[in-house]
Write a protein that holds these residues in place. Structure first.
Motif, PDB file in Angstrom:
ATOM      1  N   ASP A 160      -1.695  13.219   9.414  1.00 43.25           N
ATOM      2  CA  ASP A 160      -0.383  12.968   8.813  1.00 43.25           C
ATOM      3  C   ASP A 160      -0.004  11.492   8.929  1.00 43.25           C
ATOM      4  O   ASP A 160      -0.739  10.677   9.511  1.00 43.25           O
ATOM      5  N   GLY A 161       1.161  11.164   8.372  1.00 44.91           N
ATOM      6  CA  GLY A 161       1.587   9.764   8.317  1.00 44.91           C
ATOM      7  C   GLY A 161       1.848   9.150   9.676  1.00 44.91           C
ATOM      8  O   GLY A 161       1.562   7.961   9.897  1.00 44.91           O
TER       9      GLY A 161
ATOM     10  N   MET B 145       4.479   4.831   3.707  1.00 44.42           N
ATOM     11  CA  MET B 145       3.647   5.877   4.310  1.00 44.42           C
ATOM     12  C   MET B 145       4.310   7.250   4.223  1.00 44.42           C
ATOM     13  O   MET B 145       5.350   7.504   4.842  1.00 44.42           O
ATOM     14  N   ASP B 146       3.722   8.154   3.435  1.00 41.91           N
ATOM     15  CA  ASP B 146       4.183   9.546   3.427  1.00 41.91           C
ATOM     16  C   ASP B 146       3.893  10.170   4.789  1.00 41.91           C
ATOM     17  O   ASP B 146       2.852   9.900   5.396  1.00 41.91           O
TER      18      ASP B 146
ATOM     19  N   LEU C 259       0.861  -1.182   0.000  1.00 43.57           N
ATOM     20  CA  LEU C 259       0.000   0.000   0.000  1.00 43.57           C
ATOM     21  C   LEU C 259       0.899   1.234   0.000  1.00 43.57           C
ATOM     22  O   LEU C 259       1.729   1.410   0.889  1.00 43.57           O
ATOM     23  N   ALA C 260       0.750   2.108  -0.999  1.00 46.53           N
ATOM     24  CA  ALA C 260       1.511   3.358  -1.080  1.00 46.53           C
ATOM     25  C   ALA C 260       0.581   4.513  -0.732  1.00 46.53           C
ATOM     26  O   ALA C 260      -0.467   4.681  -1.354  1.00 46.53           O
ATOM     27  N   VAL C 261       0.977   5.298   0.289  1.00 47.92           N
ATOM     28  CA  VAL C 261       0.133   6.393   0.771  1.00 47.92           C
ATOM     29  C   VAL C 261       0.875   7.717   0.551  1.00 47.92           C
ATOM     30  O   VAL C 261       1.970   7.913   1.075  1.00 47.92           O
ATOM     31  N   ASP C 262       0.287   8.621  -0.233  1.00 48.80           N
ATOM     32  CA  ASP C 262       0.895   9.939  -0.467  1.00 48.80           C
ATOM     33  C   ASP C 262      -0.176  10.869  -1.012  1.00 48.80           C
ATOM     34  O   ASP C 262      -0.970  10.466  -1.871  1.00 48.80           O
ATOM     35  N   ASP C 263      -0.209  12.113  -0.543  1.00 53.31           N
ATOM     36  CA  ASP C 263      -1.225  13.057  -1.015  1.00 53.31           C
ATOM     37  C   ASP C 263      -0.833  13.699  -2.344  1.00 53.31           C
ATOM     38  O   ASP C 263      -1.639  14.409  -2.940  1.00 53.31           O
TER      39      ASP C 263
ATOM     40  N   GLN D  48      -4.448   8.329  -0.995  1.00 52.48           N
ATOM     41  CA  GLN D  48      -3.957   9.706  -1.052  1.00 52.48           C
ATOM     42  C   GLN D  48      -4.057  10.452   0.283  1.00 52.48           C
ATOM     43  O   GLN D  48      -3.696  11.618   0.352  1.00 52.48           O
ATOM     44  N   ASN D  49      -4.501   9.788   1.329  1.00 52.07           N
ATOM     45  CA  ASN D  49      -4.523  10.422   2.645  1.00 52.07           C
ATOM     46  C   ASN D  49      -4.649   9.356   3.731  1.00 52.07           C
ATOM     47  O   ASN D  49      -4.835   8.168   3.429  1.00 52.07           O
ATOM     48  N   GLY D  50      -4.566   9.807   4.996  1.00 52.98           N
ATOM     49  CA  GLY D  50      -4.607   8.875   6.102  1.00 52.98           C
ATOM     50  C   GLY D  50      -5.892   8.083   6.208  1.00 52.98           C
ATOM     51  O   GLY D  50      -5.864   6.837   6.269  1.00 52.98           O
ATOM     52  N   PRO D  51      -7.073   8.729   6.245  1.00 49.13           N
ATOM     53  CA  PRO D  51      -8.333   7.975   6.360  1.00 49.13           C
ATOM     54  C   PRO D  51      -8.518   6.975   5.218  1.00 49.13           C
ATOM     55  O   PRO D  51      -9.014   5.864   5.445  1.00 49.13           O
ATOM     56  N   GLU D  52      -8.120   7.361   3.996  1.00 44.83           N
ATOM     57  CA  GLU D  52      -8.264   6.446   2.868  1.00 44.83           C
ATOM     58  C   GLU D  52      -7.373   5.221   3.042  1.00 44.83           C
ATOM     59  O   GLU D  52      -7.774   4.093   2.725  1.00 44.83           O
ATOM     60  N   SER D  53      -6.153   5.430   3.574  1.00 47.45           N
ATOM     61  CA  SER D  53      -5.247   4.292   3.780  1.00 47.45           C
ATOM     62  C   SER D  53      -5.799   3.344   4.849  1.00 47.45           C
ATOM     63  O   SER D  53      -5.677   2.114   4.732  1.00 47.45           O
TER      64      SER D  53
END
Length: 523
Positions: A464-465, A456-457, A410-414, A437-442
């Motif tokens: 935030d991450g 995790m960005d 899973l790649a998380v970045d806005d 693309q954000n914390g809640p979505e991840s």
């Protein structure tokens, strides 16, 4: 505050003595004169806050003396009080004030009135002196502010040049690659130029951040065991190509025969050496650069060795005026050198501060225009309690295949471009990449699917991450989480570990670094 000087002028010593006794205070320094001529001499040598002058004196009376005093620009605002036994008539009082008096005391003197009036004028004098000091301080601060503003303007101009120069190459070659059908060889050459100029930008940013941390006493050191020969070997490998590109010789000689293991921040030491050697190479057109490492004359002990590193070149050299400026931030001796050779002018400033932090210094031993320069670096390096096996200590440079077949990541970045880059890096590895693309979505993605690893960005709006990582850990996610952050400081990395991350990668992240970290963390 210094004492207020008060002048008493009277041709009778008994009167001087009596008046002196009345006005004596800890904050008053009394000067006395029995004649106008002596009084004028004292006035030429001192700044007085008050003058008490007898009116009836032989030769020159008090009124005449007051007019002479008022005629001198330095004393035109000096408060003068006349002391007289003359009868209190209106004409006499008018003449006294016309000659420059601020008050007149008639004998016999009332001690309370004398003390009160003198105290008032002394306090006024103290306030005047304080005000003058404040004006001088404000003027000094104005000059400091103007100088700082000038330095800021020059810094911004320098940074604009240093950023735009490599950025022009990055954008220009990127446009060329995108708009033309180049052969693979040409495409690779332009890609290398983009990377090289990108690395210049990254180094500039690192230098600015380093200087900022040094100025605020927040520079960080990560001490570890290392051997000097290996450190010098790494420096030689890093700098050799620069010397070869300019067709000059680079020699690095270690005169310390005994192999010792030191415990210090070897990366900071490399930074110092690379800055100094890089400068010497940059300013040398013919001849070469020589580096000699030896023990300094400072007495080493059981806990620490003091090293002396001489870096000499056959370059352009410097004048004495240029030498005075080279360790100042954003300076390269003068503007002509910056125009000719480029550079931010931060390297020597940072290197010297780092050397100071390592119980050492950097000085210019010698420099002559047209003949070259010689710098001396001293460093105090603590001994390590254990020896290192150089074979074991060598960094492994394995070629990582990046075979991540069936690995769910899973790649998380806005930032969409960053997600696209991660997808490109991992597209040939066999990994199955899911994006958020954000914390809640991840968090929602983790609830829907099992992931073997999360990238995790850290800096994301809203959640935030680090906060996202804490929530995922609380929900029971136990697989590795790798933080991706633009913050290079160890304190920021520690916050990521405290939040539950297993590893931290600092942006910009290249493909080999990413694959290596994923491989290591999954072992």
């Amino acid at each position: 505050m210094s004492k207020t000087k008060v002048l008493i002028v009277d041709d009778y010593p008994e009167n001087i003595k009596a008046l002196h006794g009345l006005i004596s205070q800890e904050n008053i320094e009394v000067f006395t004169s029995e004649s106008p001529d002596q009084a004028l001499k004292l006035l030429s040598e001192n700044d007085f806050g008050l003058a008490l002058i007898d009116v009836e004196m032989p030769g020159m009376n008090g009124f005449e003396l007051a007019r002479l005093i008022r005629g001198v620009n330095r004393h035109k605002h000096l408060p003068i009080i006349f002391v007289t036994a003359h009868q209190q008539d209106q004409n006499f009082v008018f003449e006294g004030y016309d000659s420059g008096a601020v008050d007149i005391l008639f004998k016999p003197l009332d001690s309370y009135i004398v003390k009160t009036k003198v105290r008032a004028f002394v306090e006024l004098s103290e306030q005047r002196i304080l005000l003058e000091e404040q004006v001088l301080e404000l003027d000094r601060l104005r000059h400091v502010a103007e100088s700082a503003n000038s330095a800021k303007t020059q810094f911004l101009a320098n940074m604009s040049h240093e950023i735009r120069t490599p950025l022009a190459a990055v954008m220009g070659f990127a446009d060329q690659i995108a708009s033309s059908d180049f052969p693979q060889e040409e495409r690779k050459k332009y890609s290398d130029m983009i990377r090289r100029n990108g690395e210049l930008l990254l180094r500039l940013i690192d230098d600015i951040l380093d200087l900022s941390k040094i100025e605020s006493n927040q520079i960080e050191f990560e001490d570890k065991n290392f051997q000097l020969d290996e450190l010098l070997s790494d420096v030689r490998a890093t700098m050799a190509s620069r010397a070869e590109n300019k067709n000059i010789e680079l020699k690095i000689e270690n005169k310390i025969k005994e192999e010792k293991t030191y415990f210090a921040d070897d990366l900071r030491i490399k930074q110092i050496l690379i800055n100094l050697i890089g400068n010497s190479i940059k300013f040398t057109k013919t001849g070469g650069v020589q580096v000699v490492v030896d023990l300094a004359h400072i007495q080493s002990n059981d806990q620490k060795d003091y090293l002396k590193i001489i870096v000499s070149d056959t370059g352009v050299g410097m004048t004495q005026n240029q030498i005075k400026n080279i360790f100042k931030p954003f300076s390269q001796g003068d503007s002509s050198m910056r125009r000719q050779f480029g550079g931010s002018g931060l390297g020597l400033t940072i290197s010297r501060r780092l050397a100071n932090a390592l119980d050492g210094d950097i000085i210019v031993l010698d420099s002559q225009p047209g003949k070259g320069s010689t710098f001396e670096i001293t460093l105090g390096l603590p001994h390590s309690e254990k020896k290192l096996d150089s074979k074991i200590n060598n960094t492994k440079k394995e070629t990582l295949s990046g075979n991540f077949d069936d690995l769910n990541i899973l790649a998380v970045d806005d930032v969409h471009d960053n997600l696209m880059l991660l997808r490109l890096y991992l597209q040939d590895t066999g990994a199955k990449l899911v994006e958020a693309q954000n914390g809640p979505e991840s968090i929602a993605r983790v609830n829907e699917k099992d992931f073997d690893l999360i990238l995790m960005d850290v800096q994301m709006p809203g959640m935030d991450g680090r906060e996202t990582t804490r929530i995922l850990r609380q929900k029971g996610f136990t697989n590795p989480i790798v933080a991706l952050t633009a913050h290079a400081e160890a304190s920021e990395h520690n916050k990521c570990y405290q939040a539950g991350c297993d590893a931290v990668l600092t942006k910009p992240i290249n493909k080999s670094k990413l694959i290596a970290e994923i491989s290591n963390i999954l072992k």
